[in-house]
Design a protein around this motif. Structure first.
Motif, PDB file in Angstrom:
ATOM      1  N   LEU A 239      30.095  46.464  54.470  1.00  0.00           N
ATOM      2  CA  LEU A 239      29.582  47.496  53.572  1.00  0.00           C
ATOM      3  C   LEU A 239      29.222  46.909  52.212  1.00  0.00           C
ATOM      4  CD1 LEU A 239      32.059  50.327  54.560  1.00  0.00           C
ATOM      5  CD2 LEU A 239      29.577  50.415  54.822  1.00  0.00           C
ATOM      6  N   THR A 240      29.935  45.868  51.821  1.00  0.00           N
ATOM      7  CA  THR A 240      29.598  45.163  50.585  1.00  0.00           C
ATOM      8  C   THR A 240      28.304  44.381  50.748  1.00  0.00           C
ATOM      9  OG1 THR A 240      31.936  44.957  49.982  1.00  0.00           O
ATOM     10  CG2 THR A 240      30.406  43.452  48.909  1.00  0.00           C
ATOM     11  N   LYS A 241      28.167  43.708  51.878  1.00  0.00           N
ATOM     12  CA  LYS A 241      27.005  42.843  52.094  1.00  0.00           C
ATOM     13  C   LYS A 241      25.739  43.612  52.432  1.00  0.00           C
ATOM     14  CE  LYS A 241      29.791  38.840  53.283  1.00  0.00           C
ATOM     15  NZ  LYS A 241      30.405  38.035  54.342  1.00  0.00           N
ATOM     16  N   THR A 242      25.864  44.910  52.682  1.00  0.00           N
ATOM     17  CA  THR A 242      24.687  45.755  52.842  1.00  0.00           C
ATOM     18  C   THR A 242      24.500  46.662  51.624  1.00  0.00           C
ATOM     19  OG1 THR A 242      26.076  47.219  54.196  1.00  0.00           O
ATOM     20  CG2 THR A 242      24.558  45.768  55.357  1.00  0.00           C
ATOM     21  N   PHE A 243      25.189  46.339  50.532  1.00  0.00           N
ATOM     22  CA  PHE A 243      24.979  46.960  49.226  1.00  0.00           C
ATOM     23  C   PHE A 243      25.315  48.448  49.187  1.00  0.00           C
ATOM     24  CE2 PHE A 243      21.737  43.618  49.953  1.00  0.00           C
ATOM     25  CZ  PHE A 243      22.289  42.647  49.127  1.00  0.00           C
ATOM     26  N   VAL A 244      26.312  48.840  49.967  1.00  0.00           N
ATOM     27  CA  VAL A 244      26.803  50.213  49.907  1.00  0.00           C
ATOM     28  C   VAL A 244      27.998  50.289  48.950  1.00  0.00           C
ATOM     29  CG1 VAL A 244      27.759  52.147  51.223  1.00  0.00           C
ATOM     30  CG2 VAL A 244      26.031  50.662  52.253  1.00  0.00           C
ATOM     31  N   LEU A 245      28.898  49.323  49.045  1.00  0.00           N
ATOM     32  CA  LEU A 245      30.111  49.304  48.233  1.00  0.00           C
ATOM     33  C   LEU A 245      30.213  47.990  47.461  1.00  0.00           C
ATOM     34  CD1 LEU A 245      32.763  50.468  50.898  1.00  0.00           C
ATOM     35  CD2 LEU A 245      31.641  51.911  49.195  1.00  0.00           C
ATOM     36  N   TYR A 246      31.075  47.995  46.456  1.00  0.00           N
ATOM     37  CA  TYR A 246      31.519  46.745  45.839  1.00  0.00           C
ATOM     38  C   TYR A 246      32.987  46.901  45.451  1.00  0.00           C
ATOM     39  CZ  TYR A 246      30.846  49.020  41.273  1.00  0.00           C
ATOM     40  OH  TYR A 246      30.903  49.871  40.195  1.00  0.00           O
ATOM     41  N   ARG A 247      33.655  45.776  45.302  1.00  0.00           N
ATOM     42  CA  ARG A 247      35.098  45.775  45.068  1.00  0.00           C
ATOM     43  C   ARG A 247      35.421  45.173  43.705  1.00  0.00           C
ATOM     44  NH1 ARG A 247      39.298  41.946  45.905  1.00  0.00           N
ATOM     45  NH2 ARG A 247      41.311  42.899  46.427  1.00  0.00           N
ATOM     46  N   LEU A 248      36.331  45.816  42.988  1.00  0.00           N
ATOM     47  CA  LEU A 248      36.905  45.236  41.783  1.00  0.00           C
ATOM     48  C   LEU A 248      38.290  44.711  42.121  1.00  0.00           C
ATOM     49  CD1 LEU A 248      36.284  47.523  38.651  1.00  0.00           C
ATOM     50  CD2 LEU A 248      35.044  45.481  39.368  1.00  0.00           C
ATOM     51  N   PRO A 249      38.518  43.401  42.027  1.00  0.00           N
ATOM     52  CA  PRO A 249      39.860  42.867  42.248  1.00  0.00           C
ATOM     53  C   PRO A 249      40.726  43.078  41.009  1.00  0.00           C
ATOM     54  CG  PRO A 249      38.354  41.096  41.722  1.00  0.00           C
ATOM     55  CD  PRO A 249      37.522  42.349  41.784  1.00  0.00           C
ATOM     56  N   ALA A 250      42.014  42.863  41.167  1.00  0.00           N
ATOM     57  CA  ALA A 250      42.944  42.979  40.041  1.00  0.00           C
ATOM     58  C   ALA A 250      42.933  41.695  39.222  1.00  0.00           C
ATOM     59  CB  ALA A 250      44.349  43.270  40.547  1.00  0.00           C
ATOM     60  N   TYR A 251      43.025  41.853  37.905  1.00  0.00           N
ATOM     61  CA  TYR A 251      43.091  40.692  37.012  1.00  0.00           C
ATOM     62  C   TYR A 251      44.546  40.413  36.672  1.00  0.00           C
ATOM     63  CZ  TYR A 251      42.149  37.511  33.160  1.00  0.00           C
ATOM     64  OH  TYR A 251      42.097  36.402  32.352  1.00  0.00           O
ATOM     65  N   SER A 252      44.936  39.155  36.785  1.00  0.00           N
ATOM     66  CA  SER A 252      46.329  38.818  36.505  1.00  0.00           C
ATOM     67  C   SER A 252      46.487  37.358  36.139  1.00  0.00           C
ATOM     68  CB  SER A 252      47.212  39.123  37.724  1.00  0.00           C
ATOM     69  OG  SER A 252      48.539  38.684  37.490  1.00  0.00           O
ATOM     70  N   ARG A 253      47.255  37.118  35.071  1.00  0.00           N
ATOM     71  CA  ARG A 253      47.718  35.773  34.754  1.00  0.00           C
ATOM     72  C   ARG A 253      49.239  35.712  34.765  1.00  0.00           C
ATOM     73  NH1 ARG A 253      44.098  34.272  29.405  1.00  0.00           N
ATOM     74  NH2 ARG A 253      42.022  34.448  30.348  1.00  0.00           N
ATOM     75  N   ASN A 254      49.846  36.872  35.009  1.00  0.00           N
ATOM     76  CA  ASN A 254      51.311  36.965  35.015  1.00  0.00           C
ATOM     77  C   ASN A 254      51.733  37.731  36.252  1.00  0.00           C
ATOM     78  OD1 ASN A 254      54.021  37.401  34.625  1.00  0.00           O
ATOM     79  ND2 ASN A 254      53.839  37.891  32.455  1.00  0.00           N
ATOM     80  N   ALA A 255      51.963  37.014  37.343  1.00  0.00           N
ATOM     81  CA  ALA A 255      52.230  37.649  38.638  1.00  0.00           C
ATOM     82  C   ALA A 255      53.501  38.494  38.634  1.00  0.00           C
ATOM     83  CB  ALA A 255      52.317  36.587  39.732  1.00  0.00           C
ATOM     84  N   ARG A 256      54.434  38.205  37.739  1.00  0.00           N
ATOM     85  CA  ARG A 256      55.681  38.972  37.731  1.00  0.00           C
ATOM     86  C   ARG A 256      55.465  40.403  37.241  1.00  0.00           C
ATOM     87  NH1 ARG A 256      59.980  35.811  34.336  1.00  0.00           N
ATOM     88  NH2 ARG A 256      58.195  35.782  32.897  1.00  0.00           N
ATOM     89  N   ASN A 257      54.574  40.592  36.286  1.00  0.00           N
ATOM     90  CA  ASN A 257      54.409  41.909  35.686  1.00  0.00           C
ATOM     91  C   ASN A 257      53.121  42.614  36.097  1.00  0.00           C
ATOM     92  OD1 ASN A 257      56.792  41.535  34.183  1.00  0.00           O
ATOM     93  ND2 ASN A 257      55.665  40.436  32.587  1.00  0.00           N
ATOM     94  N   GLU A 258      52.117  41.850  36.497  1.00  0.00           N
ATOM     95  CA  GLU A 258      50.798  42.419  36.736  1.00  0.00           C
ATOM     96  C   GLU A 258      50.457  42.443  38.223  1.00  0.00           C
ATOM     97  OE1 GLU A 258      48.814  40.766  32.563  1.00  0.00           O
ATOM     98  OE2 GLU A 258      48.543  39.657  34.442  1.00  0.00           O
ATOM     99  N   VAL A 259      49.840  43.536  38.645  1.00  0.00           N
ATOM    100  CA  VAL A 259      49.348  43.639  40.011  1.00  0.00           C
ATOM    101  C   VAL A 259      48.254  42.595  40.198  1.00  0.00           C
ATOM    102  CG1 VAL A 259      48.099  45.108  41.630  1.00  0.00           C
ATOM    103  CG2 VAL A 259      49.900  46.081  40.175  1.00  0.00           C
ATOM    104  N   SER A 260      48.341  41.833  41.281  1.00  0.00           N
ATOM    105  CA  SER A 260      47.396  40.725  41.454  1.00  0.00           C
ATOM    106  C   SER A 260      46.600  40.774  42.752  1.00  0.00           C
ATOM    107  CB  SER A 260      48.138  39.383  41.380  1.00  0.00           C
ATOM    108  OG  SER A 260      49.124  39.304  42.405  1.00  0.00           O
ATOM    109  N   LYS A 261      47.063  41.506  43.750  1.00  0.00           N
ATOM    110  CA  LYS A 261      46.412  41.453  45.061  1.00  0.00           C
ATOM    111  C   LYS A 261      45.664  42.730  45.427  1.00  0.00           C
ATOM    112  CE  LYS A 261      49.728  38.125  46.963  1.00  0.00           C
ATOM    113  NZ  LYS A 261      50.694  37.834  48.047  1.00  0.00           N
ATOM    114  N   ALA A 262      45.750  43.738  44.590  1.00  0.00           N
ATOM    115  CA  ALA A 262      45.116  45.013  44.919  1.00  0.00           C
ATOM    116  C   ALA A 262      43.617  44.960  44.635  1.00  0.00           C
ATOM    117  CB  ALA A 262      45.766  46.135  44.122  1.00  0.00           C
ATOM    118  N   GLY A 263      42.910  45.987  45.074  1.00  0.00           N
ATOM    119  CA  GLY A 263      41.482  46.095  44.798  1.00  0.00           C
ATOM    120  C   GLY A 263      41.058  47.550  44.743  1.00  0.00           C
TER     121      GLY A 263
END
Length: 376
Positions: A239-263
């Protein structure tokens, strides 16, 4: 006719012995753009449709003599929907390597099919552009900012597909978007990789549409649809490669406090999203206006940056304590953080973010200042 921002860059990139690629969803204006470029081009132009059997047969015999005969009077070859031509990457490579004096412009509605075929064969021989639905900047240049601002709520509901500009009633717009989402877009999606279950794909799209702007769990989507996590990920990737959707990943430099794997997942156009869920009600009676506003602003920002050749990384940010920022832009070592509000609230920067990233710029974007955000 509204001038598309990328037109000048595309024209400048057209060179003999080179291939220019224009990616974009169906009906965003790729065919019109290549027609305009063809009309303005000083040399002789040959235009072919990659989905026609005639075009496929022309290129089937991959010999130097055949291709030179086909392109004997051509200086610019245009192939619309090029991904439909078998082994199009090798075909284009053969042309630029063996037919001197020919430039190529190819358009495609599926980056999965076209990119995967042209990637390795055309290394160093191609330049790629992405054509989106109409941007605020493109529309403002033609209509003026004030008329466009007065129709802001209409754009949140119906999106910015070019052909909507010629439809006068909301009923016509709704029919157009419903037909587009169920026919043209699904045609591309279901033609890829042997996918036959359109029901599951549409159900997935509806679930993502209802969760737009929220973190999406692949496992939960799989449970609701009766699909494996791997299949859900595969479908979302398509769905991304056919330009229907796009994903925002989580931004993190501190894995202990910040969500890092979600989207978070967003539709490339609000009109398609609302067609998927069958909801074109006006803003005043909806409970998803915040999500629509957020998706609209992020989408317009991406268009603005892409059309200006600014390569920026996009994220959202959240801590496990649920402090959150809607959009993070990372560009050349700098961070910009944006919070989107439909109303007048102006929340201060989350203390956890300010502490972790003291040099980052933070802004709240609302109806009073969004013009700067989508045009600056």
């Amino acid at each position: 006719m509204i001038e598309r921002t990328i037109e000048k860059d595309v024209v400048q990139a057209i060179r003999k012995g080179k291939v220019v690629l224009i990616y974009g969803a169906r009906r965003v204006g790729k065919t019109i753009l290549q027609q305009i470029i063809a009309e303005k081009y000083a040399g002789r132009v040959t235009t072919l449709n990659g989905e026609s059997d005639y075009t496929k047969q022309l290129f089937a015999l991959r010999t130097e003599s055949n291709y030179k005969q086909i392109l004997a009077d051509t200086e610019l070859l245009i192939i619309d929907e090029a991904q439909a031509v078998p082994e199009i990457g090798l075909v284009l490579k053969f042309i630029v390597d063996n037919v001197p004096g020919v430039a190529v412009l190819a358009t495609g509605s599926s980056s999965f099919e076209l990119q995967s075929q042209v990637g390795e064969p055309l290394v160093g021989r191609s330049t790629a552009f992405h054509l989106y639905p109409m941007s605020f900047g493109e529309l403002a240049s033609a209509e003026g900012r004030i008329p466009l601002m007065m129709r802001k709520e209409e754009h949140l509901i119906y999106g910015n597909y070019p052909e909507l500009l010629h439809l006068n009633s909301f009923a016509e717009k709704e029919r157009y978007l419903t037909d587009l989402s169920s026919a043209y877009l699904m045609k591309d999606i279901l033609s890829i990789d042997g996918i036959k279950n359109s029901g599951k794909m549409m159900s997935l799209l509806k679930l993502v549409a209802l969760q737009m702007g929220s973190e999406v769990s692949y496992d939960e989507l799989g449970r609701q649809l009766g699909l494996s996590r791997n299949t859900v990920e595969k479908y979302l990737d398509l769905l991304t490669k056919t330009f229907v959707l796009y994903r925002l990943p989580a931004y993190s430099r501190n894995a202990r406090n910040e969500v890092s794997k979600a989207g978070k997942w967003y539709f490339c156009d609000n009109g398609i999203r609302n067609a998927i869920i069958g909801d074109f009600r006006p803003i005043g009676v909806r409970n998803d206006v915040g999500a629509l506003w957020e998706a609209y602003l992020i989408g317009e920002r991406i268009k603005r940056n892409e059309n200006s050749n600014k390569k920026i990384n996009y994220y959202f940010w959240r801590t496990y304590a649920n402090a959150e920022i809607d959009l993070i832009e990372e560009h050349q070592g700098t961070l910009k953080a944006f919070e989107f509000k439909w109303g007048t609230k102006k929340p201060s920067v989350p203390s956890a973010f300010a502490s972790a990233y003291p040099d980052a710029e933070y802004r709240v974007i609302n109806q009073d200042n969004y013009l700067e955000f989508v045009l600056e």
